[in-house]
Write a protein that holds these residues in place. Structure first.
Motif, PDB file in Angstrom:
ATOM      1  N   MET A   1     -59.511 -10.831 -91.308  1.00 47.85           N
ATOM      2  CA  MET A   1     -58.481 -12.311 -91.149  1.00 47.85           C
ATOM      3  C   MET A   1     -57.373 -11.973 -90.778  1.00 47.85           C
ATOM      4  O   MET A   1     -56.507 -11.023 -91.052  1.00 47.85           O
ATOM      5  N   ASN A   2     -56.907 -12.616 -89.742  1.00 55.83           N
ATOM      6  CA  ASN A   2     -55.474 -12.538 -88.950  1.00 55.83           C
ATOM      7  C   ASN A   2     -54.544 -12.971 -89.838  1.00 55.83           C
ATOM      8  O   ASN A   2     -54.590 -14.035 -90.817  1.00 55.83           O
ATOM      9  N   GLN A   3     -52.958 -12.365 -90.052  1.00 60.40           N
ATOM     10  CA  GLN A   3     -52.372 -12.873 -90.968  1.00 60.40           C
ATOM     11  C   GLN A   3     -51.144 -13.830 -90.350  1.00 60.40           C
ATOM     12  O   GLN A   3     -50.646 -14.480 -90.614  1.00 60.40           O
ATOM     13  N   LEU A   4     -51.115 -13.448 -88.878  1.00 59.57           N
ATOM     14  CA  LEU A   4     -50.131 -14.133 -88.158  1.00 59.57           C
ATOM     15  C   LEU A   4     -50.472 -14.989 -87.022  1.00 59.57           C
ATOM     16  O   LEU A   4     -49.858 -16.177 -86.751  1.00 59.57           O
ATOM     17  N   LEU A   5     -51.570 -14.802 -86.343  1.00 56.45           N
ATOM     18  CA  LEU A   5     -52.294 -15.452 -85.194  1.00 56.45           C
ATOM     19  C   LEU A   5     -53.437 -16.169 -85.661  1.00 56.45           C
ATOM     20  O   LEU A   5     -54.124 -15.942 -86.574  1.00 56.45           O
ATOM     21  N   PRO A   6     -53.672 -17.396 -84.855  1.00 54.50           N
ATOM     22  CA  PRO A   6     -54.835 -18.246 -85.211  1.00 54.50           C
ATOM     23  C   PRO A   6     -56.156 -17.248 -84.940  1.00 54.50           C
ATOM     24  O   PRO A   6     -56.213 -15.961 -84.447  1.00 54.50           O
ATOM     25  N   ALA A   7     -57.283 -17.547 -85.380  1.00 55.31           N
ATOM     26  CA  ALA A   7     -58.354 -16.842 -85.567  1.00 55.31           C
ATOM     27  C   ALA A   7     -58.909 -16.415 -84.135  1.00 55.31           C
ATOM     28  O   ALA A   7     -59.888 -15.210 -83.908  1.00 55.31           O
ATOM     29  N   ARG A   8     -58.541 -17.075 -83.220  1.00 53.58           N
ATOM     30  CA  ARG A   8     -59.123 -16.805 -81.924  1.00 53.58           C
ATOM     31  C   ARG A   8     -58.435 -15.868 -81.206  1.00 53.58           C
ATOM     32  O   ARG A   8     -59.059 -15.158 -80.176  1.00 53.58           O
ATOM     33  N   TYR A   9     -57.383 -15.152 -81.828  1.00 51.93           N
ATOM     34  CA  TYR A   9     -56.691 -13.770 -81.088  1.00 51.93           C
ATOM     35  C   TYR A   9     -57.173 -12.866 -81.965  1.00 51.93           C
ATOM     36  O   TYR A   9     -57.360 -12.708 -83.318  1.00 51.93           O
ATOM     37  N   ASP A  10     -57.027 -11.493 -81.273  1.00 53.62           N
ATOM     38  CA  ASP A  10     -57.478 -10.518 -81.797  1.00 53.62           C
ATOM     39  C   ASP A  10     -55.963  -9.984 -82.514  1.00 53.62           C
ATOM     40  O   ASP A  10     -54.950  -9.875 -81.712  1.00 53.62           O
ATOM     41  N   GLU A  11     -55.742  -9.425 -83.648  1.00 53.29           N
ATOM     42  CA  GLU A  11     -54.579  -9.125 -84.098  1.00 53.29           C
ATOM     43  C   GLU A  11     -54.580  -7.888 -84.917  1.00 53.29           C
ATOM     44  O   GLU A  11     -55.754  -7.398 -85.316  1.00 53.29           O
ATOM     45  N   SER A  12     -53.625  -7.050 -84.162  1.00 51.30           N
ATOM     46  CA  SER A  12     -53.373  -5.601 -84.963  1.00 51.30           C
ATOM     47  C   SER A  12     -51.915  -5.423 -85.113  1.00 51.30           C
ATOM     48  O   SER A  12     -50.953  -5.502 -84.610  1.00 51.30           O
ATOM     49  N   LEU A  13     -51.669  -5.120 -86.642  1.00 57.57           N
ATOM     50  CA  LEU A  13     -50.269  -5.072 -87.153  1.00 57.57           C
ATOM     51  C   LEU A  13     -49.941  -3.797 -87.566  1.00 57.57           C
ATOM     52  O   LEU A  13     -50.867  -2.806 -88.047  1.00 57.57           O
ATOM     53  N   HIS A  14     -48.818  -3.282 -87.257  1.00 59.50           N
ATOM     54  CA  HIS A  14     -48.463  -1.923 -87.525  1.00 59.50           C
ATOM     55  C   HIS A  14     -47.257  -1.888 -88.505  1.00 59.50           C
ATOM     56  O   HIS A  14     -46.178  -2.652 -88.124  1.00 59.50           O
ATOM     57  N   ARG A  15     -47.235  -1.492 -89.769  1.00 60.11           N
ATOM     58  CA  ARG A  15     -46.232  -1.666 -90.723  1.00 60.11           C
ATOM     59  C   ARG A  15     -45.343  -0.193 -90.919  1.00 60.11           C
ATOM     60  O   ARG A  15     -46.309   0.837 -91.014  1.00 60.11           O
ATOM     61  N   LEU A  16     -44.333  -0.112 -90.683  1.00 63.82           N
ATOM     62  CA  LEU A  16     -43.351   1.256 -90.835  1.00 63.82           C
ATOM     63  C   LEU A  16     -43.702   1.691 -92.313  1.00 63.82           C
ATOM     64  O   LEU A  16     -43.197   0.826 -93.173  1.00 63.82           O
ATOM     65  N   ALA A  17     -43.886   3.007 -92.618  1.00 64.82           N
ATOM     66  CA  ALA A  17     -44.147   3.622 -93.771  1.00 64.82           C
ATOM     67  C   ALA A  17     -42.655   4.265 -93.841  1.00 64.82           C
ATOM     68  O   ALA A  17     -41.926   4.224 -94.833  1.00 64.82           O
ATOM     69  N   LEU A  18     -42.308   4.997 -92.983  1.00 66.11           N
ATOM     70  CA  LEU A  18     -41.102   6.054 -92.807  1.00 66.11           C
ATOM     71  C   LEU A  18     -40.511   6.190 -91.400  1.00 66.11           C
ATOM     72  O   LEU A  18     -41.185   6.772 -90.499  1.00 66.11           O
ATOM     73  N   GLY A  19     -39.237   5.528 -91.204  1.00 67.75           N
ATOM     74  CA  GLY A  19     -38.796   6.062 -89.945  1.00 67.75           C
ATOM     75  C   GLY A  19     -37.797   7.330 -90.259  1.00 67.75           C
ATOM     76  O   GLY A  19     -37.042   7.023 -91.344  1.00 67.75           O
ATOM     77  N   VAL A  20     -37.719   8.088 -89.535  1.00 70.43           N
ATOM     78  CA  VAL A  20     -36.880   9.323 -89.543  1.00 70.43           C
ATOM     79  C   VAL A  20     -36.062   9.543 -88.284  1.00 70.43           C
ATOM     80  O   VAL A  20     -36.575   9.627 -87.206  1.00 70.43           O
ATOM     81  N   GLU A  21     -34.877   9.625 -88.461  1.00 72.18           N
ATOM     82  CA  GLU A  21     -33.728  10.010 -87.257  1.00 72.18           C
ATOM     83  C   GLU A  21     -33.139  11.405 -87.807  1.00 72.18           C
ATOM     84  O   GLU A  21     -32.010  11.252 -88.326  1.00 72.18           O
ATOM     85  N   PRO A  22     -33.596  12.347 -87.109  1.00 76.00           N
ATOM     86  CA  PRO A  22     -32.851  13.733 -87.316  1.00 76.00           C
ATOM     87  C   PRO A  22     -31.473  13.711 -87.161  1.00 76.00           C
ATOM     88  O   PRO A  22     -31.143  13.181 -85.755  1.00 76.00           O
ATOM     89  N   ILE A  23     -30.480  14.338 -87.670  1.00 77.88           N
ATOM     90  CA  ILE A  23     -29.121  14.245 -87.421  1.00 77.88           C
ATOM     91  C   ILE A  23     -28.699  15.737 -87.192  1.00 77.88           C
ATOM     92  O   ILE A  23     -29.115  16.687 -88.014  1.00 77.88           O
TER      93      ILE A  23
END
Length: 285
Positions: A1-23
């Protein structure tokens, strides 16, 4: 089931778990060159989702079927090479490897928090091949363990992963009453590169900054099996757990000593201003 788009679209969501910026700890700036970031159990054959490196040198770990349902610990390692499995021969030795453990919340908890709560900026410290000017105020040296006990430990051995502080005034023996002017981390060979910031070097008198070097180290680790060091050369590097992902967290900044580290040896050294000091006697613990 889509969360953001109507059902006629294919939806793929990517959720960030951790972003790392080495210093880059010496410059207090994001790194200009990429480093490798992997799961800590990769040398033992555990297959997990890869970190995704962006052109900005930031890296991302996404929520997947393993991390989404519940909070899980993430132990990661950062090191300076292209290959995902660490090997001493492939290490470019611009930065000392580090291992960090971070608790990732479930996706539902993360979505309820601010986006920056999913990002961290761990500091990596200069190693032997770090590109530094010979006109920098600093020190190249080694920390070694003194001969002790019966064979096979009769000779000097590298103090693997020791930490070094430079404090002023050099005559002050109490750390709490001193000012830290530079920090360094040893690699597996006990080698370190300590660089004093130019603004701090201005504290020098007569062309010299006299500092007290303070070495901290854990008890010498013994591998649980003789094959482990060959399988995983980082087997005994300390695993550090930050209290938060904030930029000022002392663990992420490399300012807090890992668990089990104790004062090992101290020495007063005169650092010539505008020159990288070499050839000093080994710091023996």
């Amino acid at each position: 089931m889509n969360q953001l788009l109507p059902a006629r679209y294919d939806e793929s969501l990517h959720r960030l778990a951790l972003g790392v910026e080495p210093i880059d700890a010496a410059r207090e700036q994001p790194m200009l060159s990429p480093v490798m970031l992997t799961h800590d159990d990769a040398p033992r054959g555990q297959v997990r989702q890869l970190f995704r490196r962006h052109l900005s040198n930031r890296q991302a770990l996404l929520y997947d079927g393993y991390y989404t349902p519940q909070a899980r610990p993430l132990t990661m390692r950062l090191f300076d090479q292209r290959e995902p499995l660490y090997a001493t021969d492939s290490d470019r030795r611009r930065f000392v490897p580090r291992r960090l453990r971070i608790m990732l919340p479930s996706l539902a908890i993360a979505e309820a928090g601010p986006p920056l709560a999913r990002a961290c900026r761990p500091h990596l410290y200069p190693a032997a091949a770090y590109p530094v000017s010979e006109m920098a105020t600093g020190l190249r040296a080694h920390v070694m363990r003194a001969p002790a006990g019966a064979p096979p430990l009769p000779q000097q051995r590298p103090a693997r992963w020791a930490r070094v502080l430079a404090t002023v005034p050099a005559a002050q023996a109490v750390l709490a009453q001193s000012t830290v002017v530079a920090r360094a981390m040893c690699d597996e060979r006990g080698e370190f590169l300590l660089i004093v910031h130019p603004a701090t070097a201005a504290l020098g008198v007569g062309g010299v900054l006299r500092v007290r070097l303070r070495v901290f180290a854990p008890a010498e680790a013994v591998p649980p099996n003789p094959e482990l060091p060959a399988i995983d050369p980082l087997w005994d590097a300390p695993i550090e757990t930050p209290a938060s992902l904030a930029d000022n967290d002392p663990v992420l900044r490399g300012e807090a000593l890992p668990a089990g580290y104790q004062p090992a040896v101290e020495r007063a050294v005169d650092l010539p201003l505008g020159r990288l000091l070499r050839g000093q006697p080994v710091l023996l613990i």
